[in-house]
Design an enzyme around this catalytic site. Structure first.
Site, PDB file in Angstrom:
ATOM      1  N   HIS A 143       0.869  -1.180   0.000  1.00  0.00           N
ATOM      2  CA  HIS A 143       0.000   0.000   0.000  1.00  0.00           C
ATOM      3  C   HIS A 143       0.901   1.224   0.000  1.00  0.00           C
ATOM      4  O   HIS A 143       1.739   1.389   0.884  1.00  0.00           O
ATOM      5  CB  HIS A 143      -0.920   0.022   1.214  1.00  0.00           C
ATOM      6  N   CYS A 144       0.716   2.091  -0.996  1.00  0.00           N
ATOM      7  CA  CYS A 144       1.612   3.242  -1.165  1.00  0.00           C
ATOM      8  C   CYS A 144       0.868   4.532  -0.813  1.00  0.00           C
ATOM      9  O   CYS A 144      -0.043   4.931  -1.545  1.00  0.00           O
ATOM     10  CB  CYS A 144       2.117   3.312  -2.606  1.00  0.00           C
ATOM     11  N   PRO A 145       1.245   5.202   0.283  1.00  0.00           N
ATOM     12  CA  PRO A 145       0.568   6.456   0.628  1.00  0.00           C
ATOM     13  C   PRO A 145       0.813   7.558  -0.402  1.00  0.00           C
ATOM     14  O   PRO A 145      -0.002   8.468  -0.546  1.00  0.00           O
ATOM     15  CB  PRO A 145       1.181   6.819   1.986  1.00  0.00           C
ATOM     16  N   ASN A 168      -3.118   4.732  -2.837  1.00  0.00           N
ATOM     17  CA  ASN A 168      -3.699   3.552  -3.468  1.00  0.00           C
ATOM     18  C   ASN A 168      -2.815   2.355  -3.169  1.00  0.00           C
ATOM     19  O   ASN A 168      -1.636   2.508  -2.841  1.00  0.00           O
ATOM     20  CB  ASN A 168      -3.800   3.765  -4.983  1.00  0.00           C
TER      21      ASN A 168
END
Length: 274
Positions: free
Chosen positions: A127-129, A133
């Protein structure tokens, strides 16, 4: 701590950072030095702006593309639901189909549940802040192209900045740069170098993972398995998805190397893997 910050804050911040490096350097450094709308400026800055355009477009795709939903009603092949005659799960190493208790669905191979998105994601990487997304099967190619174009564009910008500093030093007796230009030279050097350093490390890691056809989650799992093997806790096991360096990359970026950097959807469905 990052959980409490809305995702759109990160997206706006990344977009502004890209714009600051790309456009402040041109407006206050490169265009004045190259005579504004000259042939020299066009030859040097048109490629730079095309790189920036590809950064923005791939960033947009990485942010807005669904990382990969589990198809509604998906179930594993019937054979995996039935025990092999005369063998237990311990004998075969098969523990049965994976099931997500939170989503109440079967999980296809390489699928994981994201606690931030509160859903299962096909071939979840992380999960990439920074894109607000998950990075999964459907948007991983866009994510890879985004960070690669950031590396290329920052390297290009640093090359132009070095050229400008050298031209100033060679003509320092007859020409004094303005305070504004000096400020933006220092600012852009720092920003471009820091971004290239950080994103470059991230790119090297993901290129390594891609070359082995493994996600970040699987990389962590493989490290854990190797530790257990070294301690004699489990028998050696071969990672099943590594199909060779070239085919591993093709599985993410496409079968034609000439279009690896061109934005396009993945060719596989994220449910079945060689």
């Amino acid at each position: 701590m990052l959980d409490s910050i809305p995702g759109r804050v990160f997206v706006v911040g990344v977009s502004l950072l890209i714009a600051t490096i790309a456009y402040s350097s041109q407006a206050f450094i490169f265009l004045p030095a190259m005579g504004w709308w000259s042939i020299k400026a066009a030859k040097s800055l048109i490629p730079f702006n095309l790189l920036v355009l590809m950064i923005y477009y791939n960033y947009y795709l990485a942010c807005t593309t669904d990382p990969g939903p589990v198809p509604q009603g998906w179930e594993p092949p019937y054979s995996t639901l039935q025990p092999q005659e005369g063998l237990s799960a311990t004998d075969t190493g098969i523990t049965g189909p994976r099931y997500c208790k939170s989503c109440k669905v079967y999980k296809p191979p390489r699928t994981h549940h994201c606690r931030y998105c509160r859903r299962c994601v096909l071939k979840m990487d992380h999960h990439c802040p920074w894109i607000a997304n998950c990075v999964g099967h459907d948007n991983y190619p866009h994510f890879i192209r985004f960070i690669l174009f950031v590396d290329i564009a920052c390297s290009y910008a640093l090359g132009l900045l070095v050229w400008r500093v050298r031209s100033i030093m060679n003509d320092i007796r007859h020409f004094r740069p303005t305070t504004t230009e000096i400020v933006f030279l220092v600012l852009n050097f720092i920003l471009a170098f820091v971004v290239l350093f950080c994103v470059g490390i991230l790119s090297i890691y993901h290129m390594y993972c891609m070359s082995r056809n493994q996600s970040s989650v699987e990389s962590w799992e493989r490290s854990k398995v190797n530790t257990l093997i070294k301690r004699g806790k489990i028998l050696p096991i071969k990672y099943p998805f590594d199909v060779g360096f070239y085919r591993n990359i093709c599985s993410v970026l496409g079968n034609n190397p000439l279009t690896w950097l061109w934005p396009k959807k993945p060719t596989s469905d994220g449910l079945v893997f060689p």
